[in-house]
Enzyme design. Sequence first.
Site, mmCIF file in Angstrom:
data_model
loop_
_atom_site.group_PDB
_atom_site.id
_atom_site.type_symbol
_atom_site.label_atom_id
_atom_site.label_comp_id
_atom_site.label_asym_id
_atom_site.label_seq_id
_atom_site.Cartn_x
_atom_site.Cartn_y
_atom_site.Cartn_z
ATOM 1 N N ILE A 157 4.848 1.406 -6.582
ATOM 2 C CA ILE A 157 4.772 0.062 -5.207
ATOM 3 C C ILE A 157 5.220 -0.879 -6.413
ATOM 4 C CG2 ILE A 157 4.131 -0.880 -3.310
ATOM 5 C CD1 ILE A 157 3.383 1.300 -2.132
ATOM 6 N N ARG A 238 -4.380 -1.526 1.244
ATOM 7 C CA ARG A 238 -6.024 -1.373 1.688
ATOM 8 C C ARG A 238 -6.000 -2.264 1.803
ATOM 9 N NH1 ARG A 238 -2.012 1.596 3.059
ATOM 10 N NH2 ARG A 238 -1.805 3.773 2.433
ATOM 11 N N ASP A 262 -0.659 -7.153 5.628
ATOM 12 C CA ASP A 262 -0.153 -6.720 6.513
ATOM 13 C C ASP A 262 -1.447 -5.179 6.762
ATOM 14 O OD1 ASP A 262 2.227 -5.336 7.747
ATOM 15 O OD2 ASP A 262 1.362 -3.717 6.045
ATOM 16 N N GLU A 267 -8.676 -1.703 9.873
ATOM 17 C CA GLU A 267 -7.817 -1.796 10.927
ATOM 18 C C GLU A 267 -7.563 -1.095 12.393
ATOM 19 O OE1 GLU A 267 -2.890 -0.155 9.619
ATOM 20 O OE2 GLU A 267 -4.434 -1.371 8.567
ATOM 21 N N HIS A 285 0.837 -4.002 9.655
ATOM 22 C CA HIS A 285 0.963 -2.415 8.826
ATOM 23 C C HIS A 285 2.735 -2.166 9.116
ATOM 24 C CE1 HIS A 285 -1.424 0.254 6.786
ATOM 25 N NE2 HIS A 285 -0.681 1.152 6.199
ATOM 26 N N GLY A 287 4.032 -2.053 6.285
ATOM 27 C CA GLY A 287 5.029 -2.271 4.734
ATOM 28 C C GLY A 287 6.260 -0.961 4.810
ATOM 29 N N ASN A 288 5.893 0.099 5.541
ATOM 30 C CA ASN A 288 6.970 1.404 5.267
ATOM 31 C C ASN A 288 8.458 1.376 6.207
ATOM 32 O OD1 ASN A 288 4.675 3.155 6.645
ATOM 33 N ND2 ASN A 288 5.169 3.778 4.829
#
Length: 320
Positions: A157, A238, A262, A267, A285, A287-288
Site C-alpha cells: 500500500i 492501524r 480512517d 476502534e 475504516h 480504506g478498502n
Amino acid sequence: MSKVYLSAELPALATKTLIDHGFDVSIYDGEGLVSHETLLESVRDIDFLITPLSTIVDREIIDAAPKLKLIANFGAGFNNIDTAYAKEKGIPVTNTPAVSTNAVAEVTIGLMLALSHRIVEGNYKMHRDGFLGWAPLFFLGHEIAGKTLGIVGLGNIGSDVARKANALGMHVQYYKRTPLSDPEERSMKVTYRPFDELIATSDFISINAPQTDENYHQFNEAAFKAMKSTANIINVGRGPIIDEAALLKALKDGEIAGAALDVYEREPEVDDGFKILQNVILTPHVGNATVEARDAMAKIVAENVVLVDNGQSAKFIVNP
C-alpha cells in the site's frame, strides 16, 4: 458436508462459491458486530471460520471449535486472531493481502487532498450556512504539488501511495525497518529517511504500516512536537500506531495543522474531542471499502476454504 461459519455477511461471491461447492454455510445476521458469546456458540461444530477484522478470535473461540481446519480472515491484517495459538492447534490462519492495495492507496491520497484543500470543511459549511460569494482570501487551502510526503510503512500500500503521490508532483520520502536498495529507490522515486528526520521534514505523513509491538504509539507527544506546525497526518494503517490523546492535544495546541483518520486506537470508539475539530477528517475504516476490493477478498477466503477441504494448502497463510 463440511460446515462454514461467516461471522459477518460478506459479498455474495463468497457465499455463492461455498454453496456451489456443497458447503453448509451459516452466517451471522444480527445487528452490529457478532458478540463473543454468539461466536462461541456458533463455532462448536464448524469446520471452517471466515471472519472480518472486527471479530476477535481468541483462545476460547479456538478451543470451542474442535473440528476447525482453517480461519480465513477477511482483511489484510490479522491482529484480531490469536495466530500463535491457532498454530499450536494446527489451524492455519489466512488473510487477503494485496487485493485492497489500490483502494487503500486511493483513500490515502483522497484524504490528503481533502485535508489540503479543506474539502470536507467546505462541504460542511455549505450544508450548514453557505457562503457570501467568491473572495480572493476566502477559505484558502494548499496545493500538494511540490510538497513532501513522508510514508511510514512502504509495503504494497505504501508503495502504491508513493507512485500516486509522485504522479501528483510530490517529493516522497519513506521510513521502514529495512530500507530499499539504491536501485529500488531510484526506480520508485523515493528517499529513505530515519523516522525522526522524516517526521521533522514532511508536509504530509501517511501511516501505511501494519501494527506491530514496535510501532505501538510510535506517534506520541514527542513525535507531534517534532513535526512541522503546518504538517498533516493521515492514518489508514492501524489505530494504535497513534497515541490519540497526544494527537488530540497536538491538534488543539496547533502543533500540527490537521489529521485524517480512517482507523482508531479503540476502534470503533472515536474520541469525541476529534469530532468538534474542523481540521480533522474522520472516516469509518473504509480504506478498502470498494466493490472491486471486497469481491477480490471474498474470492480469496472462499477459495481457501475449498482448497483446505480438498486436502490442499491454503494461500496466504500467516502462521505457517
